[in-house]
Design an enzyme around this catalytic site. Structure first.
Site, PDB file in Angstrom:
ATOM      1  N   GLY A  38     119.157 -33.237   6.781  1.00 50.58           N
ATOM      2  CA  GLY A  38     119.167 -33.884   8.092  1.00 50.58           C
ATOM      3  C   GLY A  38     119.480 -35.367   8.009  1.00 50.58           C
ATOM      4  O   GLY A  38     120.240 -35.907   8.820  1.00 50.58           O
ATOM      5  N   THR A  39     118.913 -36.034   7.024  1.00 52.55           N
ATOM      6  CA  THR A  39     119.116 -37.478   6.893  1.00 52.55           C
ATOM      7  C   THR A  39     120.589 -37.801   6.665  1.00 52.55           C
ATOM      8  O   THR A  39     121.152 -38.687   7.317  1.00 52.55           O
ATOM      9  CB  THR A  39     118.262 -38.028   5.729  1.00 52.55           C
ATOM     10  N   ASN A  97     110.192 -34.582  16.502  1.00 56.66           N
ATOM     11  CA  ASN A  97     109.420 -34.011  15.401  1.00 56.66           C
ATOM     12  C   ASN A  97     107.921 -34.264  15.519  1.00 56.66           C
ATOM     13  O   ASN A  97     107.123 -33.504  14.999  1.00 56.66           O
ATOM     14  CB  ASN A  97     109.925 -34.538  14.051  1.00 56.66           C
ATOM     15  N   GLN A 117     114.794 -30.278  14.711  1.00 57.02           N
ATOM     16  CA  GLN A 117     113.533 -29.649  15.125  1.00 57.02           C
ATOM     17  C   GLN A 117     113.702 -28.560  16.180  1.00 57.02           C
ATOM     18  O   GLN A 117     112.710 -27.918  16.552  1.00 57.02           O
ATOM     19  CB  GLN A 117     112.551 -30.710  15.636  1.00 57.02           C
ATOM     20  N   SER A 177     118.979 -29.264   9.447  1.00 59.52           N
ATOM     21  CA  SER A 177     118.466 -29.362   8.079  1.00 59.52           C
ATOM     22  C   SER A 177     117.927 -28.017   7.617  1.00 59.52           C
ATOM     23  O   SER A 177     117.278 -27.310   8.387  1.00 59.52           O
ATOM     24  CB  SER A 177     117.348 -30.405   8.038  1.00 59.52           C
ATOM     25  N   HIS A 184     115.532 -27.276   5.182  1.00 57.15           N
ATOM     26  CA  HIS A 184     114.117 -27.060   4.829  1.00 57.15           C
ATOM     27  C   HIS A 184     113.191 -27.028   6.039  1.00 57.15           C
ATOM     28  O   HIS A 184     112.012 -26.728   5.893  1.00 57.15           O
ATOM     29  CB  HIS A 184     113.646 -28.071   3.783  1.00 57.15           C
ATOM     30  N   CYS A 187     102.524 -42.344   7.182  1.00 57.36           N
ATOM     31  CA  CYS A 187     102.184 -42.844   5.858  1.00 57.36           C
ATOM     32  C   CYS A 187     103.336 -42.577   4.911  1.00 57.36           C
ATOM     33  O   CYS A 187     103.161 -42.505   3.712  1.00 57.36           O
ATOM     34  CB  CYS A 187     100.901 -42.211   5.348  1.00 57.36           C
TER      35      CYS A 187
END
Ligand SMILES: *Cc1c(COP(=O)(O)O)cnc(C)c1O
Length: 410
Positions: free
Chosen positions: A74-75, A155, A183, A203, A205, A329
């Site tokens: 996706g990135t 997401n 998503q 994407s 995964h 995070c």
């Protein structure tokens, strides 16, 4: 009661590889190791399978195989769409780029990068429901835009943007439209012509295929400057020897996803709604974030007042339950989520936010298990909050808490 499970409710972060996907991939990690660019039989066999995979992905989107480019995920798809389009179309409508404030970093950071490198950019606000305002979209487009990128499903909170309406407005004004559909792909119907988009990212995964593979749909006639220069792979748009097992796995996951989409979505929605209903019924002072109807079927984002999300994450993790918090995070820091901030949620509530994202392997028992632990964990974390009145089981204001502390000190 002491039964110990491992419960994974973090499918928007990643999903397990489906056994049939792994099965489909294995030959391409073993005997079918040819390079698809090779002229001999080893290469030819693999080349033909990649062509089939491209047809499968294209068909799922209602696109032509020549409009699908395989990427590393996706990135990369987002980067290729936005940088590739920006660089190749600087002269279109002044080259300006518009996106929304709740995009995945793979879009938002790309637009910010271009903004620091000579491109006009604009970031659209969202309402408390995490939806962009079509009036603001129109106003932005009227100022002259080369490319607008607005995600399909968010997401973090699951909100589904009015992509078709935005794409129609963009088209009228000669702007191209990209959407990050990572998503929504395989959760709700995603058809490029119904959405009217020019580019669309997905994407592997996130749909039970492996990590490190994805695709970008690029409508015929759209020009992109490649990010990777090198060989003639992917028709010169994306150089680099193809991730053959990944691509075969992605196509298998798409096949399974298309065949079971309605059933999977219905199951996910049932479990998500059940979890939402029970949390609201069994835990006081809870707020559901994002649009309640326009929402991906598997996503639930909730704020528990007077708790620290990180304390919840750790306590749930100790009970074997995996979820995400409203503090990103990703960088090891505890920055409050940019999505929840853009929705206007105050910092202290963002820190008490959790995301549950349901997947195919989840069951009712998983929800029972979560609900055996969550109320007790919330209660114990609230006990240490200065804004929680333990005796009366309610939230107090900062002023009341301060007054209480003064009385206690006397
Ligand atoms: C996960 C995700 C991405 C990034 O995809 P990768 O394959 O992990 O690079 C992009 N956009 C959205 C909305 C995502 O959820």
């Amino acid at each position: 009661m002491n039964e110990r499970r491992r419960v994974y409710f973090d499918h928007n972060a990643t999903t397990p590889v489906h056994p049939a996907v792994l099965e489909a991939m294995l030959p391409y990690l073993k005997e079918q190791y040819g390079n698809p660019s090779s002229g001999h039989q080893f290469g030819r066999a693999v080349r033909n399978r990649i062509a089939e995979a491209r047809e499968i992905v294209a068909a799922a989107l209602g696109a032509k195989p020549a409009e699908i480019y395989f990427t590393s995920g996706g990135t990369e798809s987002d980067n290729l769409a936005i940088k590739g389009y920006a660089w190749a179309n600087r002269k279109t409508n002044g080259g300006a780029i518009v996106t929304s404030s709740i995009e995945h970093p793979a879009v938002l950071e790309v637009v910010k990068y271009l903004g620091k490198n000579g491109f006009q950019t604009r970031i659209l606000k969202v309402g408390p429901d995490a939806l962009v305002d079509l009036g603001e979209v129109r106003e932005a487009l009227d100022a002259g835009v080369a490319l607008i990128s607005v995600m399909h499903g968010n997401n973090e909170v699951g909100s589904i943007q009015p992509v078709a309406e935005i794409a129609a407005m963009a088209k009228e004004r000669g702007a191209a439209m990209h959407t990050d559909a990572v998503q929504t792909f395989m959760k709700i119907p995603v058809k490029v012509d119904e959405l009217g988009v020019d580019m669309l990212s997905l994407s592997g995964h996130k749909i039970n295929a492996p990590k490190g593979v994805g695709a970008l749909y690029v409508r015929k006639g759209i020009k992109l400057t490649p990010l990777n220069h090198g060989g003639h792979h992917e028709r010169g748009v994306r150089a680099g020897t193809e991730n053959v097992p990944g691509i075969i796995g992605l196509a298998k996951a798409v096949e399974l996803g298309v065949a079971n989409m309605e059933e999977n979505a219905r199951r996910a929605r049932e479990l998500r709604d059940e979890l939402e209903r029970r949390i609201l019924a069994e835990i006081p002072f809870v707020i559901v974030n994002g649009h309640r109807e326009r929402r991906t079927p598997n996503t639930l984002n909730v704020t528990f007042e007077c708790v620290e999300g990180e304390a919840l994450l750790i306590n749930l993790d100790m009970a074997g339950i995996a979820i995400s918090t409203g503090s990103a995070c990703s960088s090891g820091s505890l920055d409050p989520s940019h999505v929840l901030m853009a929705m206007g949620i105050p910092h202290e509530l963002i820190h008490g936010s959790l995301r549950f994202s349901v997947g195919h392997e989840n069951t009712r028992e998983d929800i029972d298990y979560v609900m055996r632990h969550l109320p007790r964990i919330i209660a114990s974390v609230r006990e240490i909050s200065p804004l929680w009145d333990v005796k009366n089981q309610r939230v107090v204001s900062v002023e009341e808490a301060a007054a209480g502390a003064r009385i206690a000190r006397k």
